[in-house]
Design an enzyme around this catalytic site. Sequence first.
Site, PDB file in Angstrom:
ATOM      1  N   GLU A 121      84.513 -45.681 -68.493  1.00 43.96           N
ATOM      2  CA  GLU A 121      85.718 -46.494 -68.401  1.00 43.96           C
ATOM      3  C   GLU A 121      86.669 -46.291 -69.582  1.00 43.96           C
ATOM      4  OE1 GLU A 121      82.648 -47.644 -67.899  1.00 43.96           O
ATOM      5  OE2 GLU A 121      82.586 -48.821 -66.027  1.00 43.96           O
ATOM      6  N   LYS A 142      85.801 -61.604 -57.646  1.00 47.31           N
ATOM      7  CA  LYS A 142      85.452 -60.940 -56.389  1.00 47.31           C
ATOM      8  C   LYS A 142      85.797 -61.797 -55.171  1.00 47.31           C
ATOM      9  CE  LYS A 142      81.749 -58.154 -54.428  1.00 47.31           C
ATOM     10  NZ  LYS A 142      80.372 -57.668 -54.584  1.00 47.31           N
ATOM     11  N   PHE A 144      75.441 -62.045 -63.234  1.00 40.32           N
ATOM     12  CA  PHE A 144      75.245 -60.616 -63.448  1.00 40.32           C
ATOM     13  C   PHE A 144      76.596 -59.931 -63.678  1.00 40.32           C
ATOM     14  CE2 PHE A 144      74.926 -56.263 -61.655  1.00 40.32           C
ATOM     15  CZ  PHE A 144      74.121 -55.734 -62.643  1.00 40.32           C
ATOM     16  N   GLN A 145      76.682 -59.159 -64.714  1.00 41.43           N
ATOM     17  CA  GLN A 145      77.893 -58.430 -65.126  1.00 41.43           C
ATOM     18  C   GLN A 145      79.085 -59.365 -65.349  1.00 41.43           C
ATOM     19  OE1 GLN A 145      78.412 -54.973 -62.485  1.00 41.43           O
ATOM     20  NE2 GLN A 145      77.171 -53.772 -63.909  1.00 41.43           N
ATOM     21  N   MET A 161      87.356 -35.746 -91.894  1.00 42.62           N
ATOM     22  CA  MET A 161      88.173 -36.617 -92.730  1.00 42.62           C
ATOM     23  C   MET A 161      87.289 -37.488 -93.625  1.00 42.62           C
ATOM     24  SD  MET A 161      91.222 -37.157 -93.643  1.00 42.62           S
ATOM     25  CE  MET A 161      92.618 -36.987 -92.536  1.00 42.62           C
TER      26      MET A 161
END
Lengths: 579, 175
Positions: A49, A161, A111-112, A482
């Site tokens: 993502e 949802k 969940f999630q 760096m």
Amino acid sequence: MKLTGAQALIKSLEHQGVEVIFGLPGGAILPVYDPILDSSIRHILVRHEQGAGHMAEGYSMATRKPGVAMVTSGPGATNIVTPLLNAYMDSTPLVVITGQVATASIGTDAFQECDITGISMGITKHNWLIKDANEIPQVIAEAFHVATTGRPGPVLVDLPKDISNATMEFYTPEPVSLAGFKQQIEPDASAVSQAAELILRAKKPVLYVGGGVIKSNGSAALKILVEQTSIPVVTTLMARGAFPDSHELNLGMPGMHGTYSAVIALQQSDLIVALGARFDDRVTGKISAFAPHAKIIHADIDPAEIGKVRKPDVVLLGECRRSIEELTRALTEKTAEANKDYKLPLELSQWHNTIKEWKNKYPLSYDRDAKDVLKPQYVIEELSKRQGEDTILAAGVGQHQMWASQYWQFNKPNTWINSGGAGTMGFAVPAAIGAKVGRPDKTVWAIDGDGCFQMTAQEIVTASAEQIPVKIAILNNAYLGMVRQWQHMFYEERYSEVYLSPDLPDYVKWAEAMGAVAFRVDTAEEVIPTIEKANEIDDRPVVIDFRTDVTERVFPMVPAGASNDEILVSAEHADSVIQ
Amino acid sequence: MESKNHHIVSALVENKSGVLARIAGLFARRGFNIYSLAVAPTNDPNLSRVTIVVDVEASLLSQVVNQLDKLINVVEIQELKPTDAVERELLLATVECSLSKRTEVIQIVTALGGEIVDVNLSGLTIEMSSSPDKLDALEELLSSYGIIKLQRTGRVALPRLTKESDTYTNQLKLA
């Protein structure tokens, strides 16, 4: 027309003119992925993502359109937090849509589940949790309006949802009117007049050009102002390409790794005209010692930037391009007034000569005669020479980014895509892919470091699968370069946790496994032929593993917290100063 | 208690969920302590007025105010100087108070303009609405009797009305 919330979302995105969504499905966003099959919008399936977010940023920076990314709830949403920060810091308009657990489950550790509106509150311009499917068309209209209006930036829309599954009557949203969202586009006329007076009287003026010039499409207006006045220009990291590097009045990038002439011109200036720039600490160095004799004209669209770091003498609050145009107009008018002895272009020959001396004395330099080692700057110079002006360049963060900014010739806006404020390693590969999706007509190169490349390289799979032929040059010095440079200079060469190895992973094999054509370059002789080979490939990604000099450091350098007057121009200079 | 770094920020905000979190977040991000906070809907039920007292240097505060002004839900915001504002705060305090001391406490409270709102054999609950410094004075006096519980609302404030003469002058200017 009765639609599900999911259908209404996709239809709303179509109404906004969205051409492409970068995303990855999952449980809570599942309903929205069904109507995508019937939509004209292209969906690019990413491998992580974070890649979706950076692709959307790259797309936006190359096209000046808002980028759109869509991910699921929980870890999907948290994986896109870094791109939100990146876009917030660099004022890139993004609309990120996250799935959320059903409204009845919010707050139950479902969940999630993740409080993504809470998490993203400080790194978005605004975010919305949709609680009723009927809100969808209006909220999407508001989201695009907020992301793209005024100082651009990211927004997030969290969609539970059950709302995606609910039915609603689709409608065309009302024109967006948000009581607390006001923008001043036109600069105040009397401030413009005062600014013009300051400019006409200045002896050592500098135009300090920032990303706002690119965001406001102000490059053409800027060129007119420069040619009208003959004021030298510095272009910040976010503004590379806003004014052509080929122009003799362009001094290049100011700041920590800026050119000597850009840094010192600002420092000794008597008038700094800041155009869409924010006096970032990487530009000013120690702020109390920054440009001590300069008066400041600050043009910016964001009132919160005015006086945040340096108190301005004149404020041009408004869209940057409009402020530049108004300055040009006011300067012409004032010069035409008979009773004044103002002259355009300004009489700056002494200032120009001083700057020319600096440029000649301290040009960007590296050891061009180096044998046995491949200098990263040489690779970038040769790459740059073999591109048209329209080639887009993306970079990650670190030494390779600074060299890219220094040695690549930028002559057009929106051709430089990098992570400025946030300094997000791993930005280059996905950002280049997004840029190529937005501008398939242009060649897109990424210059990446080996450390950066390892963070997001899996998106080359996305590029291969979706036939997005980007080209990636890894400046592989086997180190987190760096950090190594800082350990070299400020930690007595005690190298702690910076070694990565030149051949673990084997970059050629890895790139080939991801569907790219890959080359390895060890010597200077191989550089040009390999770049030419890469330039000819246009049907799949190309990766070149350039094995560059481990010891090379980025100069000039203003050490962190030091005054810009303490600029170190070369390795020899640095080593003589820092014992 | 009253520090010279106290500043009042008065904001008109949309009456929606999450707005307070957005506002508080901008203070928290900079590590500024909100000294007191009062929020309630206005005569327009779509809007709430928030009065925030914060302990911070003026220059730092103006940055936060600029950031707050950028929040979509913040319709209007201003810093109020105490001299340019009418301020009020409400205090409730339960004081330990035996019968022998009762008259004394009641006298103090009434003298300062407070009221007794609850009472039992061992104590009193006092209410007083006033300017914050008068409440400070009351609190100090009551502390010698033993404060058991105390709640202050945090101050609410509105800008002072302009003087009639100023309004008249402005009208003349406009005309």
